[in-house]
Design an enzyme around this catalytic site. Sequence first.
Site, PDB file in Angstrom:
ATOM      1  N   CYS A   1      37.290  56.156 101.397  1.00  0.00           N
ATOM      2  CA  CYS A   1      36.581  56.073 102.679  1.00  0.00           C
ATOM      3  C   CYS A   1      35.062  56.105 102.510  1.00  0.00           C
ATOM      4  O   CYS A   1      34.550  56.772 101.609  1.00  0.00           O
ATOM      5  CB  CYS A   1      36.965  57.244 103.554  1.00  0.00           C
ATOM      6  SG  CYS A   1      38.714  57.382 103.824  1.00  0.00           S
TER       7      CYS A   1
ATOM      8  N   ARG B   1      34.242  50.671  97.157  1.00  0.00           N
ATOM      9  CA  ARG B   1      34.947  51.948  96.984  1.00  0.00           C
ATOM     10  C   ARG B   1      36.448  51.816  97.222  1.00  0.00           C
ATOM     11  O   ARG B   1      37.204  52.705  96.867  1.00  0.00           O
ATOM     12  CB  ARG B   1      34.375  52.979  97.954  1.00  0.00           C
ATOM     13  CG  ARG B   1      32.908  53.268  97.692  1.00  0.00           C
ATOM     14  CD  ARG B   1      32.336  54.124  98.790  1.00  0.00           C
ATOM     15  NE  ARG B   1      32.988  55.408  98.851  1.00  0.00           N
ATOM     16  CZ  ARG B   1      32.610  56.473  98.172  1.00  0.00           C
ATOM     17  NH1 ARG B   1      31.576  56.403  97.378  1.00  0.00           N
ATOM     18  NH2 ARG B   1      33.254  57.611  98.291  1.00  0.00           N
TER      19      ARG B   1
ATOM     20  N   TRP C   1      40.367  54.453 103.847  1.00  0.00           N
ATOM     21  CA  TRP C   1      41.418  54.319 102.835  1.00  0.00           C
ATOM     22  C   TRP C   1      42.515  55.270 103.289  1.00  0.00           C
ATOM     23  O   TRP C   1      42.319  56.484 103.300  1.00  0.00           O
ATOM     24  CB  TRP C   1      40.858  54.716 101.478  1.00  0.00           C
ATOM     25  CG  TRP C   1      41.745  54.451 100.299  1.00  0.00           C
ATOM     26  CD1 TRP C   1      41.869  53.279  99.615  1.00  0.00           C
ATOM     27  CD2 TRP C   1      42.596  55.384  99.636  1.00  0.00           C
ATOM     28  NE1 TRP C   1      42.751  53.429  98.583  1.00  0.00           N
ATOM     29  CE2 TRP C   1      43.213  54.710  98.567  1.00  0.00           C
ATOM     30  CE3 TRP C   1      42.919  56.731  99.840  1.00  0.00           C
ATOM     31  CZ2 TRP C   1      44.119  55.323  97.709  1.00  0.00           C
ATOM     32  CZ3 TRP C   1      43.826  57.345  98.974  1.00  0.00           C
ATOM     33  CH2 TRP C   1      44.403  56.639  97.922  1.00  0.00           C
TER      34      TRP C   1
ATOM     35  N   ASN D   1      35.414  61.384 106.256  1.00  0.00           N
ATOM     36  CA  ASN D   1      36.005  61.262 104.909  1.00  0.00           C
ATOM     37  C   ASN D   1      36.596  62.614 104.545  1.00  0.00           C
ATOM     38  O   ASN D   1      36.030  63.653 104.907  1.00  0.00           O
ATOM     39  CB  ASN D   1      34.927  60.948 103.862  1.00  0.00           C
ATOM     40  CG  ASN D   1      34.355  59.564 104.017  1.00  0.00           C
ATOM     41  OD1 ASN D   1      34.832  58.765 104.817  1.00  0.00           O
ATOM     42  ND2 ASN D   1      33.318  59.277 103.246  1.00  0.00           N
ATOM     43  N   GLY D   2      37.683  62.602 103.798  1.00  0.00           N
ATOM     44  CA  GLY D   2      38.278  63.874 103.381  1.00  0.00           C
ATOM     45  C   GLY D   2      39.600  64.087 104.098  1.00  0.00           C
ATOM     46  O   GLY D   2      40.169  63.171 104.684  1.00  0.00           O
TER      47      GLY D   2
ATOM     48  N   GLU E   1      43.423  52.884  77.600  1.00  0.00           N
ATOM     49  CA  GLU E   1      42.407  52.328  78.496  1.00  0.00           C
ATOM     50  C   GLU E   1      42.617  50.823  78.690  1.00  0.00           C
ATOM     51  O   GLU E   1      42.480  50.307  79.804  1.00  0.00           O
ATOM     52  CB  GLU E   1      41.007  52.646  77.933  1.00  0.00           C
ATOM     53  CG  GLU E   1      39.841  52.066  78.697  1.00  0.00           C
ATOM     54  CD  GLU E   1      39.724  52.525  80.145  1.00  0.00           C
ATOM     55  OE1 GLU E   1      40.472  53.424  80.576  1.00  0.00           O
ATOM     56  OE2 GLU E   1      38.895  51.941  80.868  1.00  0.00           O
TER      57      GLU E   1
ATOM     58  N   LYS F   1      43.276  49.139  82.291  1.00  0.00           N
ATOM     59  CA  LYS F   1      42.445  48.056  82.848  1.00  0.00           C
ATOM     60  C   LYS F   1      43.323  46.921  83.351  1.00  0.00           C
ATOM     61  O   LYS F   1      43.126  46.409  84.438  1.00  0.00           O
ATOM     62  CB  LYS F   1      41.466  47.482  81.804  1.00  0.00           C
ATOM     63  CG  LYS F   1      40.254  48.299  81.440  1.00  0.00           C
ATOM     64  CD  LYS F   1      39.235  48.462  82.526  1.00  0.00           C
ATOM     65  CE  LYS F   1      39.519  49.554  83.458  1.00  0.00           C
ATOM     66  NZ  LYS F   1      39.233  50.907  83.281  1.00  0.00           N
TER      67      LYS F   1
ATOM     68  N   GLU G   1      45.414  47.935  86.495  1.00  0.00           N
ATOM     69  CA  GLU G   1      44.577  48.147  87.681  1.00  0.00           C
ATOM     70  C   GLU G   1      44.239  46.843  88.383  1.00  0.00           C
ATOM     71  O   GLU G   1      44.296  46.767  89.602  1.00  0.00           O
ATOM     72  CB  GLU G   1      43.240  48.800  87.267  1.00  0.00           C
ATOM     73  CG  GLU G   1      43.300  50.282  87.044  1.00  0.00           C
ATOM     74  CD  GLU G   1      41.946  50.848  86.630  1.00  0.00           C
ATOM     75  OE1 GLU G   1      41.539  51.857  87.187  1.00  0.00           O
ATOM     76  OE2 GLU G   1      41.285  50.271  85.728  1.00  0.00           O
TER      77      GLU G   1
ATOM     78  N   HIS H   1      59.666  55.039  68.688  1.00  0.00           N
ATOM     79  CA  HIS H   1      60.419  56.044  69.448  1.00  0.00           C
ATOM     80  C   HIS H   1      60.687  55.587  70.877  1.00  0.00           C
ATOM     81  O   HIS H   1      60.822  56.418  71.774  1.00  0.00           O
ATOM     82  CB  HIS H   1      59.660  57.371  69.451  1.00  0.00           C
ATOM     83  CG  HIS H   1      59.461  57.932  68.078  1.00  0.00           C
ATOM     84  ND1 HIS H   1      60.516  58.376  67.306  1.00  0.00           N
ATOM     85  CD2 HIS H   1      58.346  58.079  67.320  1.00  0.00           C
ATOM     86  CE1 HIS H   1      60.053  58.796  66.141  1.00  0.00           C
ATOM     87  NE2 HIS H   1      58.734  58.614  66.128  1.00  0.00           N
TER      88      HIS H   1
ATOM     89  N   LYS I   1      37.548  53.446  94.251  1.00  0.00           N
ATOM     90  CA  LYS I   1      36.579  53.703  93.190  1.00  0.00           C
ATOM     91  C   LYS I   1      36.417  55.198  92.975  1.00  0.00           C
ATOM     92  O   LYS I   1      36.292  55.664  91.859  1.00  0.00           O
ATOM     93  CB  LYS I   1      35.238  53.064  93.580  1.00  0.00           C
ATOM     94  CG  LYS I   1      34.159  53.215  92.542  1.00  0.00           C
ATOM     95  CD  LYS I   1      34.471  52.398  91.322  1.00  0.00           C
ATOM     96  CE  LYS I   1      33.519  52.644  90.188  1.00  0.00           C
ATOM     97  NZ  LYS I   1      34.135  52.250  88.902  1.00  0.00           N
TER      98      LYS I   1
HETATM   99  C1  G6P Z   1      39.709  56.209  90.208  1.00  0.00           C
HETATM  100  C2  G6P Z   1      39.020  54.959  89.706  1.00  0.00           C
HETATM  101  C3  G6P Z   1      39.032  54.943  88.185  1.00  0.00           C
HETATM  102  C4  G6P Z   1      38.396  56.208  87.639  1.00  0.00           C
HETATM  103  C5  G6P Z   1      39.066  57.466  88.203  1.00  0.00           C
HETATM  104  C6  G6P Z   1      38.277  58.707  87.874  1.00  0.00           C
HETATM  105  O1  G6P Z   1      41.068  56.146  89.926  1.00  0.00           O
HETATM  106  O2  G6P Z   1      39.654  53.802  90.214  1.00  0.00           O
HETATM  107  O3  G6P Z   1      38.312  53.818  87.715  1.00  0.00           O
HETATM  108  O4  G6P Z   1      38.497  56.220  86.258  1.00  0.00           O
HETATM  109  O5  G6P Z   1      39.128  57.380  89.639  1.00  0.00           O
HETATM  110  O6  G6P Z   1      37.038  58.618  88.519  1.00  0.00           O
HETATM  111  P1  G6P Z   1      35.720  59.359  88.111  1.00  0.00           P
HETATM  112  O7  G6P Z   1      34.700  58.869  89.104  1.00  0.00           O
HETATM  113  O8  G6P Z   1      35.998  60.824  88.266  1.00  0.00           O
HETATM  114  O9  G6P Z   1      35.393  58.992  86.727  1.00  0.00           O
END
Ligand code: G6P
Length: 610
Positions: free
Chosen positions: A2, A27, A74, A100-101, A483, A487, A490, A506, A605
């Site tokens: 949000c 975001r 969101w 927000n929250g 990672e 990626k 996502e 395994h 984000k």
């Molecule tokens: C969300 C984002 C990720 C990020 C994670 C942690 O899931 O989409 O890209 O790695 O939050 O966020 P931060 O801002 O704490 O690194």
Amino acid sequence: MCGIVGYVGHRRALNVLINGLQRLEYRGYDSAGFSLIENGKIVSYKKQGKVSDLVVLLNGLEFKSNIGIAHTRWATHGEPNDINAHPHLDNSGNISIVHNGIIENYATLKLWLKEKGYFFKSETDTEVLSVLIGYFYEKFKDLEKAVRIALSKVKGTFGVAVISSYEPNKIIAARRGSPIIVGIGEDEYIVASDASAIIQYTRQVTYLSDNELVIITKDGYQTKTIDNLPTSSDIQVLEFDLSKIEKGGFEHFMLKEIFEQPQTIQDACRGRLLVDEGNARLGGLLPVIDKLQNVDRILITACGTSWHAALIGEYLIENLCGIPVEVEYASEFRYRNPIIRQNDIVIAISQSGETADTLAAVQEAKRKKATVLGIVNVVGSSIARETDAGVYIHAGPEIGVASTKAFTSQLVILTLISLLLGRMRSLSQEEGILIANEIKALPEKVNKILQNAEQLRQIAKEFSYSRNFLYLGRGYNFPVALEGALKLKEISYIHAEGYPSAEMKHGPIALIDENMPVVFIAPKDPIYNKVLSNIEEVRSRRGRVISIATEGDENMKKYAEKVIYIPETLPMLTPILSVIPLQLLAYYIAVELGCNVDQPRNLAKSVTVE
Ligand code: G6P
């Protein structure tokens, strides 16, 4: 997640609000809306979908109002639809709020208000707050008091902005656990949850603290606590430019951010890397330098990509400094009653500095009297403010939801911290100088990998049909495998898993057939030969091998169908290079599949809810 924007000043508020909402789009959100005070009345529009859908709804309507609030939502309580979108009005329709929250006790409050005859149109927790403010306004006929009293009844987190036709010249905003920033212009103020919505108008900002409230008119602002005690506010200057939050000729923010990495890696080192001394100078850690000297154990906590950086941090610190390190997801750490001893240090890693779980883990660690450090990107963010000391990664705004440049900068900072801690212990100056020189050479090496982007685009074309991917790596490159897989899932919605190469046997090996691409991160390092054996195991089951290998490793061509070369560096620094082709691979596959790269579905984000 949000986003909030509010405006009061001399401009047409709607333009500033829509512009601000567009700046917050990155975001992640599913609906958008705004309220203005137009000719003494609240006018609201809201719509499921993108900000552009909201604009279409306006169909050329003009509003002269100079005051308003707006929101990108969101969904948390209630599905994404027009009714659940913000703003939410009180029952009189004269008070409008964006939030927000999460209001944790919304159900109890809702029942209480219903019993008093109040009604609700949406399923949201936010509407409960707006109706509650309306209830207290009827009682006190004072907007500020109504907001304060209502917020004092709320359990949970909020960043909130309120306007009302009862007192049409002011915005009241408040925070607890969800950021609110006030941009201070000339006879105008922009209140927002994120500096990107402000920077176009002013660089002067003030950040609200938890349980603080601000009353803003076009002539000035006043801050106080929710309990009505005066507070003083520091004015700070935003340091990034508008160009940093624009695409600058790239098709997507993610691609721009991938290509920024030679610069952001350099920025992370600027003034900190002492090559001749084989050491690092980290001004943000000076307040805790004694604690660092005596530390017995380090706990690192984070979420998502930042957690992957933490895993590499564990290997770095244990190898260079001999200090035991544990890494834990912040969401687990906060509820698990972790053991924290006197000489332990907790490090929280977060790009946004606002991730709710990481913030809660920081607070939990502080409650247990730990020294807590932050490795954070967003200056002035909640985690940066809550920690005892820390290091900013200085990667600049990261807009693409999938984190790229923040990850490599986090790794640089973890390496610098390891260098500093190592030199306080047994790491020799000679070793330190060697590492520092290699760090210094990284930007040029990253540049070289980026010049090879076309090869990744071609590989992406060939493999975008696959519905599953496996990523394998060992040692420092095991977290890189995680990672790389993250990626891909996502942004392309392809199922991908990361594993330590040797763990393949395994379980994941059962999945391997001629349709399974397996990405190996296999640089020339002490376990190279072991990884080659793992590659053989995949090949013998007709899996399709894509290898990230060290330049000059011609042998790899015999093993892998595709080989992507990265320049040679120290094993501990390979993740900073090996992740770059994986970022590009995910990016080009997502583009090939026509996915919304910068705003992937369901993701945010900055995850400011549990
Ligand atoms: C969300 C984002 C990720 C990020 C994670 C942690 O899931 O989409 O890209 O790695 O939050 O966020 P931060 O801002 O704490 O690194």
